[in-house]
Design a protein around this motif. Structure first.
Motif, PDB file in Angstrom:
ATOM      1  N   PRO A 110       0.816  -1.231   0.000  1.00 56.42           N
ATOM      2  CA  PRO A 110       0.000   0.000   0.000  1.00 56.42           C
ATOM      3  C   PRO A 110       0.844   1.273   0.000  1.00 56.42           C
ATOM      4  O   PRO A 110       0.496   2.254  -0.627  1.00 56.42           O
ATOM      5  CB  PRO A 110      -0.823  -0.121   1.289  1.00 56.42           C
ATOM      6  N   LEU A 111       1.983   1.236   0.725  1.00 57.92           N
ATOM      7  CA  LEU A 111       2.854   2.417   0.764  1.00 57.92           C
ATOM      8  C   LEU A 111       3.574   2.585  -0.564  1.00 57.92           C
ATOM      9  O   LEU A 111       3.715   3.702  -1.082  1.00 57.92           O
ATOM     10  CB  LEU A 111       3.864   2.277   1.908  1.00 57.92           C
ATOM     11  N   LEU A 112       4.005   1.490  -1.140  1.00 52.95           N
ATOM     12  CA  LEU A 112       4.694   1.546  -2.432  1.00 52.95           C
ATOM     13  C   LEU A 112       3.776   2.076  -3.526  1.00 52.95           C
ATOM     14  O   LEU A 112       4.203   2.770  -4.452  1.00 52.95           O
ATOM     15  CB  LEU A 112       5.183   0.141  -2.787  1.00 52.95           C
ATOM     16  N   ASP A 113       2.474   1.772  -3.393  1.00 50.19           N
ATOM     17  CA  ASP A 113       1.494   2.196  -4.385  1.00 50.19           C
ATOM     18  C   ASP A 113       1.325   3.711  -4.407  1.00 50.19           C
ATOM     19  O   ASP A 113       0.890   4.277  -5.409  1.00 50.19           O
ATOM     20  CB  ASP A 113       0.148   1.518  -4.070  1.00 50.19           C
ATOM     21  N   ARG A 114       1.676   4.396  -3.318  1.00 49.52           N
ATOM     22  CA  ARG A 114       1.515   5.844  -3.236  1.00 49.52           C
ATOM     23  C   ARG A 114       2.727   6.600  -3.783  1.00 49.52           C
ATOM     24  O   ARG A 114       2.725   7.821  -3.812  1.00 49.52           O
ATOM     25  CB  ARG A 114       1.272   6.250  -1.782  1.00 49.52           C
ATOM     26  N   MET A 115       3.757   5.866  -4.176  1.00 52.53           N
ATOM     27  CA  MET A 115       4.980   6.526  -4.626  1.00 52.53           C
ATOM     28  C   MET A 115       5.300   6.158  -6.072  1.00 52.53           C
ATOM     29  O   MET A 115       4.959   5.076  -6.534  1.00 52.53           O
ATOM     30  CB  MET A 115       6.158   6.133  -3.721  1.00 52.53           C
ATOM     31  N   GLU A 116       5.945   7.084  -6.746  1.00 49.66           N
ATOM     32  CA  GLU A 116       6.418   6.827  -8.104  1.00 49.66           C
ATOM     33  C   GLU A 116       7.871   6.385  -8.016  1.00 49.66           C
ATOM     34  O   GLU A 116       8.752   7.167  -7.646  1.00 49.66           O
ATOM     35  CB  GLU A 116       6.302   8.101  -8.943  1.00 49.66           C
ATOM     36  N   VAL A 117       8.126   5.113  -8.301  1.00 53.98           N
ATOM     37  CA  VAL A 117       9.449   4.529  -8.111  1.00 53.98           C
ATOM     38  C   VAL A 117      10.341   4.840  -9.313  1.00 53.98           C
ATOM     39  O   VAL A 117       9.967   4.615 -10.467  1.00 53.98           O
ATOM     40  CB  VAL A 117       9.348   3.000  -7.912  1.00 53.98           C
ATOM     41  N   ILE A 118      11.533   5.386  -9.023  1.00 56.46           N
ATOM     42  CA  ILE A 118      12.557   5.625 -10.045  1.00 56.46           C
ATOM     43  C   ILE A 118      13.812   4.872  -9.608  1.00 56.46           C
ATOM     44  O   ILE A 118      14.340   5.114  -8.521  1.00 56.46           O
ATOM     45  CB  ILE A 118      12.864   7.124 -10.202  1.00 56.46           C
ATOM     46  N   GLU A 119      14.284   3.963 -10.422  1.00 51.10           N
ATOM     47  CA  GLU A 119      15.455   3.161 -10.080  1.00 51.10           C
ATOM     48  C   GLU A 119      16.728   3.940 -10.386  1.00 51.10           C
ATOM     49  O   GLU A 119      16.907   4.475 -11.471  1.00 51.10           O
ATOM     50  CB  GLU A 119      15.440   1.841 -10.845  1.00 51.10           C
ATOM     51  N   VAL A 120      17.602   3.987  -9.376  1.00 55.36           N
ATOM     52  CA  VAL A 120      18.931   4.587  -9.538  1.00 55.36           C
ATOM     53  C   VAL A 120      19.905   3.413  -9.583  1.00 55.36           C
ATOM     54  O   VAL A 120      20.254   2.850  -8.557  1.00 55.36           O
ATOM     55  CB  VAL A 120      19.253   5.543  -8.372  1.00 55.36           C
ATOM     56  N   GLY A 121      20.297   3.008 -10.778  1.00 55.71           N
ATOM     57  CA  GLY A 121      21.090   1.800 -10.929  1.00 55.71           C
ATOM     58  C   GLY A 121      22.563   2.010 -10.634  1.00 55.71           C
ATOM     59  O   GLY A 121      23.030   3.100 -10.292  1.00 55.71           O
ATOM     60  N   SER A 122      23.321   0.903 -10.762  1.00 51.87           N
ATOM     61  CA  SER A 122      24.773   0.955 -10.565  1.00 51.87           C
ATOM     62  C   SER A 122      25.418   1.771 -11.675  1.00 51.87           C
ATOM     63  O   SER A 122      24.892   1.889 -12.782  1.00 51.87           O
ATOM     64  CB  SER A 122      25.337  -0.460 -10.580  1.00 51.87           C
ATOM     65  N   TYR A 123      26.590   2.308 -11.353  1.00 54.12           N
ATOM     66  CA  TYR A 123      27.327   3.077 -12.346  1.00 54.12           C
ATOM     67  C   TYR A 123      28.289   2.156 -13.103  1.00 54.12           C
ATOM     68  O   TYR A 123      28.863   1.229 -12.535  1.00 54.12           O
ATOM     69  CB  TYR A 123      28.141   4.188 -11.685  1.00 54.12           C
ATOM     70  N   THR A 124      28.444   2.435 -14.371  1.00 54.01           N
ATOM     71  CA  THR A 124      29.487   1.747 -15.129  1.00 54.01           C
ATOM     72  C   THR A 124      30.846   2.347 -14.761  1.00 54.01           C
ATOM     73  O   THR A 124      30.926   3.431 -14.155  1.00 54.01           O
ATOM     74  CB  THR A 124      29.258   1.913 -16.641  1.00 54.01           C
ATOM     75  N   GLU A 125      31.916   1.636 -15.110  1.00 52.73           N
ATOM     76  CA  GLU A 125      33.248   2.155 -14.796  1.00 52.73           C
ATOM     77  C   GLU A 125      33.492   3.471 -15.504  1.00 52.73           C
ATOM     78  O   GLU A 125      34.151   4.374 -14.970  1.00 52.73           O
ATOM     79  CB  GLU A 125      34.314   1.134 -15.196  1.00 52.73           C
ATOM     80  N   ASN A 126      32.938   3.633 -16.704  1.00 57.88           N
ATOM     81  CA  ASN A 126      33.096   4.882 -17.431  1.00 57.88           C
ATOM     82  C   ASN A 126      32.378   6.029 -16.725  1.00 57.88           C
ATOM     83  O   ASN A 126      32.900   7.140 -16.611  1.00 57.88           O
ATOM     84  CB  ASN A 126      32.569   4.701 -18.860  1.00 57.88           C
ATOM     85  N   GLU A 127      31.157   5.735 -16.231  1.00 55.71           N
ATOM     86  CA  GLU A 127      30.408   6.763 -15.484  1.00 55.71           C
ATOM     87  C   GLU A 127      31.142   7.127 -14.204  1.00 55.71           C
ATOM     88  O   GLU A 127      31.229   8.302 -13.835  1.00 55.71           O
ATOM     89  CB  GLU A 127      29.000   6.239 -15.163  1.00 55.71           C
ATOM     90  N   LYS A 128      31.695   6.133 -13.530  1.00 58.08           N
ATOM     91  CA  LYS A 128      32.450   6.407 -12.302  1.00 58.08           C
ATOM     92  C   LYS A 128      33.654   7.295 -12.604  1.00 58.08           C
ATOM     93  O   LYS A 128      33.989   8.191 -11.822  1.00 58.08           O
ATOM     94  CB  LYS A 128      32.914   5.103 -11.662  1.00 58.08           C
ATOM     95  N   TYR A 129      34.291   7.051 -13.742  1.00 60.43           N
ATOM     96  CA  TYR A 129      35.462   7.863 -14.097  1.00 60.43           C
ATOM     97  C   TYR A 129      35.067   9.337 -14.257  1.00 60.43           C
ATOM     98  O   TYR A 129      35.729  10.228 -13.705  1.00 60.43           O
ATOM     99  CB  TYR A 129      36.089   7.336 -15.389  1.00 60.43           C
ATOM    100  N   TYR A 130      33.993   9.611 -14.988  1.00 59.21           N
ATOM    101  CA  TYR A 130      33.585  11.005 -15.203  1.00 59.21           C
ATOM    102  C   TYR A 130      33.077  11.652 -13.916  1.00 59.21           C
ATOM    103  O   TYR A 130      33.290  12.841 -13.685  1.00 59.21           O
ATOM    104  CB  TYR A 130      32.524  11.078 -16.296  1.00 59.21           C
ATOM    105  N   ILE A 131      32.420  10.848 -13.082  1.00 61.02           N
ATOM    106  CA  ILE A 131      31.954  11.395 -11.790  1.00 61.02           C
ATOM    107  C   ILE A 131      33.155  11.763 -10.933  1.00 61.02           C
ATOM    108  O   ILE A 131      33.193  12.824 -10.285  1.00 61.02           O
ATOM    109  CB  ILE A 131      31.051  10.367 -11.068  1.00 61.02           C
ATOM    110  N   ALA A 132      34.173  10.901 -10.907  1.00 60.54           N
ATOM    111  CA  ALA A 132      35.380  11.178 -10.130  1.00 60.54           C
ATOM    112  C   ALA A 132      36.102  12.412 -10.648  1.00 60.54           C
ATOM    113  O   ALA A 132      36.538  13.279  -9.878  1.00 60.54           O
ATOM    114  CB  ALA A 132      36.297   9.958 -10.166  1.00 60.54           C
ATOM    115  N   GLU A 133      36.224  12.517 -11.957  1.00 54.39           N
ATOM    116  CA  GLU A 133      36.938  13.646 -12.547  1.00 54.39           C
ATOM    117  C   GLU A 133      36.198  14.959 -12.354  1.00 54.39           C
ATOM    118  O   GLU A 133      36.800  15.991 -12.037  1.00 54.39           O
ATOM    119  CB  GLU A 133      37.148  13.389 -14.052  1.00 54.39           C
ATOM    120  N   ASP A 134      34.871  14.936 -12.544  1.00 56.64           N
ATOM    121  CA  ASP A 134      34.095  16.189 -12.548  1.00 56.64           C
ATOM    122  C   ASP A 134      33.657  16.632 -11.154  1.00 56.64           C
ATOM    123  O   ASP A 134      33.442  17.824 -10.940  1.00 56.64           O
ATOM    124  CB  ASP A 134      32.853  16.026 -13.439  1.00 56.64           C
ATOM    125  N   TYR A 135      33.515  15.694 -10.231  1.00 61.89           N
ATOM    126  CA  TYR A 135      32.922  16.049  -8.939  1.00 61.89           C
ATOM    127  C   TYR A 135      33.792  15.644  -7.746  1.00 61.89           C
ATOM    128  O   TYR A 135      34.145  16.465  -6.911  1.00 61.89           O
ATOM    129  CB  TYR A 135      31.538  15.395  -8.787  1.00 61.89           C
TER     130      TYR A 135
END
Length: 763
Positions: A472-497
């Motif tokens: 019932p609680l899950l039904d009241r929310m709009e679920v957005i999945e935040v998945g794992s990062y690829t190694e390439n995404e991790k590289y840009y996140i590390a460099e930029d942030y």
């Protein structure tokens, strides 16, 4: 008689009455001048509707008064003032002319005397008694008028004088004028004086009550002011607190119900003795109500391009979340109201769920409040404690609103999946009302005891998994999945942030530290094993700290980190990924698994030996995984003959299925086909492709069922160097949604039955 006629507006002239009135209509002016030039006789009657400009016969009352024009005085703007004296009651028979003035045939109709002498004296006394009583109640009825009326000895004279002197309306005077009998006029006047007397009596009583109340309020005001002075002289803070509360209440933006409640509490507090425990509780309650933002709202950013720029500055990737936030802004622009749904960000730890909420608040110019729900097990933490308990306080939602100071903040409900329940109540059920956009406009906190509007709050919840959240609680929310990062995404996140963030945190200026691309990618691949970037940030922070020490000790100005000298700063490689097998083997197949820190590969081993048909499962398998193994073995036994397995093979051999890393618990419905392939390989002694991995659940009839966590599993396969991955056919659309970066270098084959799996697996 033929007389000029004047139609009066909202005015009735009675016989014996001397009065003046202003005339502006041409016909009325002509009638007055005609009378003045002739015998001064004029007929005065009232028109039925005072708004009629040009009255005709039907617009006039038939009964009027013949009067004598005493004087005519000209005024500016063509108006004349006429002084007349009423003489006789008369009836208008008909109008004989309309121009230049109204002329009519008038017949004198004196009032009929229908009272005998015995009744006359009684009526006179009754009227005089009524006059005395009326004069006592109506002070405007002067003493001289009373004396004058009491001197009358005739009934007709007394009645005529009363008709003139009593403050009656025009309708009442017209009714008296139309009454053609003395007896009728007597009863009308008696009734009028009695009714007016009762009204005046009630009015006096109301005025007395109002005066008494005003006097009481004035008395209380004086006493309060005296008490304030006394408290100030004694140095008592309670009085100043109450004055401060009253001033804050006057400035508070809130509804009348809220203000009345606070005012009542302040009044109760002022009556309590100094230093009492109840006074402390009441004071805390008043301060809480005054600090809540009942109708105070902050202005929000409606610029969608500015919001998109801020989101891109703060976070790399996360396209779905950014798209949803910009949709929220667009809807807000057209409706002017908060978007209905509540977002729930679900994903492994360290993937930026909490930080994206802070970034969204910055993009929307909203106040940001974080409410951590991890480990909350008491319903009162959400709804608040009732004020009857010692130490009562409002719930975390209301406390968050108080911290924000506005009624429309962005409220982050962190770790909503880690809420627990016990005998204190069902915390999840308490959250149902908070997160229901149809109900939360009148949320009631047990402590506040007043409806609070949560519909303007932008709720974002975070969770690592949906398994522990009730439906019932899950039904009241709009679920957005935040998945794992690829190694390439991790590289840009590390460099930029991350690198810049850790530089500032450790006091390093720009140029003091540089990390090469090869070194950064090696940190990601060989020093961290996670879905998010939290561990990566810690490794970068470790490098920054050692860099700061090296700069200080060796008096250097710059440190460069390369793949070659990385060991010096982080030590030996921490992570060794299981690579694909080099040789094709019997009874060994690689499966794909989802874990809370991302994907992983599982090497499933099966061995058979002569025995009595026993099945042994080892490697800390959960109940679901054990059942998958049993289903896979049952399927292989049913089709074994098609692949050359003797019918009595499983009766004369024992099967041992093992998944290495026995200390790690394993469970989940996604290794069924993997275990079935390994069993058939061991039974037939046929080798399995070394560069193959697979995932999928199996049924007793050999159908391949879909699974979850596909992105993480494919990332694990990519890191292990797998070239061929078998995926259930029903997961095809999930693969199509993934970026090419994840599936690069891999052949993904979709299977719907075990026949296809075995055909691709066995050599």
């Amino acid at each position: 008689m033929k007389l000029p006629v004047v139609a009066l507006r909202d005015m009735t002239v009675l016989p014996g009455m001397l009065m003046h009135f202003d005339v502006s209509r041409e016909k009325s002016i002509s009638a007055a001048e005609y009378a003045m030039n002739e015998d001064r006789q004029i007929f005065l009657t009232c028109q039925k509707d005072e708004n009629t400009e040009d009255p005709e016969e039907d617009d006039l009352f038939r009964t009027g008064t013949v009067g004598t024009v005493q004087q005519i005085m000209k005024l500016p703007d063509g108006i004349i003032r006429v002084l007349v004296k009423g003489k006789e009651r008369a009836i208008l028979k008909k109008l004989t002319a309309l121009e230049p003035c109204l002329m009519g045939e008038v017949e004198l109709m004196p009032c009929c005397r229908d009272v005998v002498e015995e009744e006359q004296e009684a009526m006179i006394r009754t009227l005089k008694d009524g006059i005395r009583e009326y004069a006592q109640l109506n002070r405007a009825f002067g003493e001289g008028a009373v004396k004058s009326l009491l001197t009358y000895q005739t009934l007709e004279g007394l009645i005529m004088e009363l008709m003139i002197r009593l403050p009656m309306s025009n309708d009442q005077r017209q009714a008296l004028l139309e009454q053609d009998s003395t007896c009728g006029r007597f009863y009308m006047l008696s009734g009028f004086m009695q009714t007016e007397g009762e009204i005046l009596q009630l009015r006096r009583e109301i005025q007395d009550r109002v005066k008494e109340r005003v006097d009481q309020n004035q008395k209380e005001y004086v006493l309060r002011e005296q008490m304030k002075v006394i408290h100030e002289e004694l140095g008592d803070d309670d009085a100043s607190d109450i004055r401060h509360y009253e001033e804050a209440l006057d400035k508070l933006k809130a509804g009348q119900e809220v203000k009345d409640k606070i005012r009542k509490e302040i009044h109760r507090l002022s009556a309590m003795p100094n230093g009492s425990q109840e006074g402390t509780v009441s004071r805390t309650y008043i301060e809480t109500l005054l600090e809540l933002p009942w109708q105070k709202l902050s202005r929000e950013n409606r610029d969608i391009k500015k919001a998109e720029k801020i989101l891109n500055e703060d976070h790399y990737g996360m396209e779905k979340i950014k798209e949803r936030i910009l949709e929220y802004l667009a809807v807000r622009h057209f409706t002017g109201e908060a978007g209905g749904s509540i977002l729930c960000l679900v994903g492994p730890p360290g993937t930026g769920k909490t930080s994206i909420a802070r970034s969204v608040a910055r993009a929307l110019d909203k106040k940001y409040v974080r409410v951590c729900l991890g480990g909350v097990h008491d319903e009162a933490e959400i709804r608040g404690h009732r004020r009857t308990y010692i130490g009562a306080m409002p719930g975390r939602i209301v406390t968050g609103l108080k911290q924000a100071g506005v009624g429309n903040p962005l409220m982050l409900l962190d770790e909503v999946d880690k809420v627990s329940n016990d005998y204190h109540g069902d915390t999840f059920s308490a959250l149902l009302e908070v997160l229901d956009s149809e109900q939360n406009s009148h949320f009631r906190d047990h402590y506040v005891e007043l409806p609070i509007d949560l519909s303007r709050v932008f709720f974002i919840a975070t969770a690592n998994t949906l398994d522990t959240i009730p439906r019932p609680l899950l039904d009241r929310m709009e679920v957005i999945e935040v998945g794992s990062y690829t190694e390439n995404e991790k590289y840009y996140i590390a460099e930029d942030y991350l690198l810049e963030k850790q530089r500032k945190k450790n006091g390093l200026k720009e140029g003091m530290l540089s990390i090469s691309e090869a070194a950064m990618r090696k940190i990601i691949h060989n020093y961290t094993r996670e879905a998010g970037v939290r561990g990566l940030e810690r490794r970068i922070g470790e490098i920054c700290r050692k860099t700061a020490r090296e700069l200080l000790e060796q008096n250097r100005t710059q440190v460069k980190i390369t793949a070659g000298n990385l060991v010096k700063y982080l030590g030996k490689e921490k992570i060794q990924f299981d690579a694909a097998n080099e040789d094709d083997q019997v009874g060994i197949v690689r499966g794909l698994a989802w874990t809370s820190v991302g994907g992983d590969t599982l090497e499933i081993e099966v061995n058979t030996m002569p025995g009595e048909g026993k099945i042994q499962l080892t490697g800390q398998l959960g109940d679901v995984m054990k059942e998958s193994a049993q289903a896979g073995i049952s399927y292989i036994r049913s089709v074994g003959s098609e692949y050359g397995v003797p019918e009595d093979y499983f009766e004369k051999h024992d099967v041992h299925l093992h998944i290495p890393e026995g200390a790690v618990p394993k469970d989940g419905p996604s290794a069924g086909i993997t275990m079935a392939v390994a069993v058939l390989s061991a039974a037939t002694n046929r080798k399995i492709r070394a560069d193959l991995a697979m995932t999928g659940e199996i049924t007793l009839r050999g159908r391949v069922l879909p699974i979850g966590g596909l992105k993480e599993k494919l990332l694990a396969a990519q890191m292990a160097g797998i070239h061929l991955v078998l995926v259930p056919e029903k997961n095809r659309r999930d693969v199509e949604e993934l970026s090419s970066e994840i599936t690069k270098g891999m052949e993904i084959v979709f299977v719907s039955h075990m026949d296809e799996v075995l055909k691709r697996s066995l050599l």
